[in-house]
Design a protein around this motif. Structure first.
Motif, PDB file in Angstrom:
ATOM      1  N   HIS A 112      16.694  20.233  12.713  1.00  0.00           N
ATOM      2  CA  HIS A 112      16.957  18.976  12.021  1.00  0.00           C
ATOM      3  C   HIS A 112      15.685  18.141  11.925  1.00  0.00           C
ATOM      4  N   THR A 113      15.531  17.462  10.819  1.00  0.00           N
ATOM      5  CA  THR A 113      14.438  16.518  10.637  1.00  0.00           C
ATOM      6  C   THR A 113      14.966  15.100  10.780  1.00  0.00           C
ATOM      7  N   CYS A 114      14.059  14.180  11.039  1.00  0.00           N
ATOM      8  CA  CYS A 114      14.442  12.775  11.044  1.00  0.00           C
ATOM      9  C   CYS A 114      13.230  11.925  10.710  1.00  0.00           C
ATOM     10  N   ASN A 115      13.486  10.688  10.386  1.00  0.00           N
ATOM     11  CA  ASN A 115      12.446   9.697  10.126  1.00  0.00           C
ATOM     12  C   ASN A 115      12.402   8.764  11.329  1.00  0.00           C
ATOM     13  N   TRP A 170      25.359  15.234  12.588  1.00  0.00           N
ATOM     14  CA  TRP A 170      24.426  15.699  11.559  1.00  0.00           C
ATOM     15  C   TRP A 170      24.660  17.131  11.102  1.00  0.00           C
ATOM     16  N   ASP A 177      25.391  17.574   7.515  1.00  0.00           N
ATOM     17  CA  ASP A 177      24.502  16.861   6.592  1.00  0.00           C
ATOM     18  C   ASP A 177      23.344  17.781   6.218  1.00  0.00           C
ATOM     19  N   ASP A 178      23.445  18.405   5.045  1.00  0.00           N
ATOM     20  CA  ASP A 178      22.427  19.370   4.635  1.00  0.00           C
ATOM     21  C   ASP A 178      21.054  18.725   4.471  1.00  0.00           C
ATOM     22  N   GLU A 179      21.008  17.426   4.219  1.00  0.00           N
ATOM     23  CA  GLU A 179      19.719  16.765   4.056  1.00  0.00           C
ATOM     24  C   GLU A 179      18.950  16.691   5.377  1.00  0.00           C
ATOM     25  N   ARG A 180      19.644  16.876   6.481  1.00  0.00           N
ATOM     26  CA  ARG A 180      18.988  16.869   7.794  1.00  0.00           C
ATOM     27  C   ARG A 180      18.343  18.212   8.126  1.00  0.00           C
ATOM     28  N   TRP A 212      16.026  21.318   8.344  1.00  0.00           N
ATOM     29  CA  TRP A 212      14.689  21.798   8.000  1.00  0.00           C
ATOM     30  C   TRP A 212      14.855  23.259   7.671  1.00  0.00           C
TER      31      TRP A 212
END
Length: 249
Positions: free
Chosen positions: A73-76, A217, A220-223, A225
């Motif tokens: 998973h990615t995050c900001n 998450w 949530d596909d946007e999460r 990587w």
């Protein structure tokens, strides 16, 4: 030259071993994505070995050998401050026990507005024991050479016993790995084995926090990587086992 694609070279069983190709040639061949999957796998792993020797990129040896990453998973860090803060608090407390250069590095990294944060979920086999776990990974690109990274990893793992895990941290590792020392193959490793009644309350609290967010998450596909290259790297892929009681369902 290949009649189908003039930019690639026909390869057969008598061709040069991918391990003997240069990084530049491997990157070019992989970028074309015209080879059979089995050959792309060989090329990608040859490239990863060369990158590993030079210390390039995010990858580190401890996130490769004996370990299989099945999700990332990615995050900001700014937008997801509530998610990142417990990890930062853990590292700030942990850094108080480090020698000066490593303690200063942790503080500098955590204060860097350009820091990056990833979460990797994995299966692992170490000396006959199986684990599922999570790596909370903090890092940044080196300003004058973006092929290199500073990195700090918190690795939290739950041992599988009789097919099951119990959501308790049985093994904790913290890797403090600035590029300045990693270039000379030096880094700081802290390790605790917490099996048989051992306990590290901060590590357990952080693990519980990461599991909670995983549950939020995971749909949530946007999460995710999910760079195309992971299809050809042998330490990424589907789980080798899913233990009963898994935290990552």
């Amino acid at each position: 030259m290949s009649s189908d694609n003039p930019e690639t070279i026909d390869l057969d069983e008598q061709s040069l071993n991918p391990d003997e190709l240069s990084m530049e040639t491997l990157k070019h061949e992989l970028g074309l994505k015209k080879r059979p999957n089995w050959l792309l796998v060989k090329m990608m792993n040859a490239l990863e070995q060369k990158r590993q020797k030079k210390g390039y990129g995010w990858s580190r040896a401890w996130n490769k050998y004996g370990m299989n990453t099945f999700r990332a998973h990615t995050c900001n860090p700014a937008a997801d401050a509530d998610y990142v803060k417990p990890g930062e608090d853990f590292l700030r407390a942990f850094s108080k026990g480090l020698e000066g250069k490593y303690a200063d590095f942790v503080e500098d990294l955590l204060a860097d507005p350009k820091r990056m944060v990833f979460t990797f979920y994995h299966n692992a086999d170490y000396d006959g024991d199986q684990y599922e776990g999570v790596t909370f990974s903090f890092g940044r690109k080196i300003v004058d050479d973006r092929t290199k990274r500073d990195r700090v990893d918190i690795v939290l793992e739950d041992r599988r016993v009789d097919g099951s895990v119990d959501s308790k941290v049985d093994r904790l590792r913290v890797y403090v790995c600035p590029w300045a020392t990693y270039e000379a193959k030096e880094f700081h490793l802290h390790e605790e084995v917490l099996i048989d009644g051992g306990e590290n309350a901060p590590a357990q609290a952080l693990y519980d926090h990461l599991v909670e967010y995983y549950d939020q998450w995971k749909t949530d596909d946007e999460r995710l990587w999910n760079h195309w290259s992971v299809r050809y790297i042998d330490y990424f892929g589907g789980r080798s086992f899913i233990p009963q009681g898994s935290s990552f369902k």
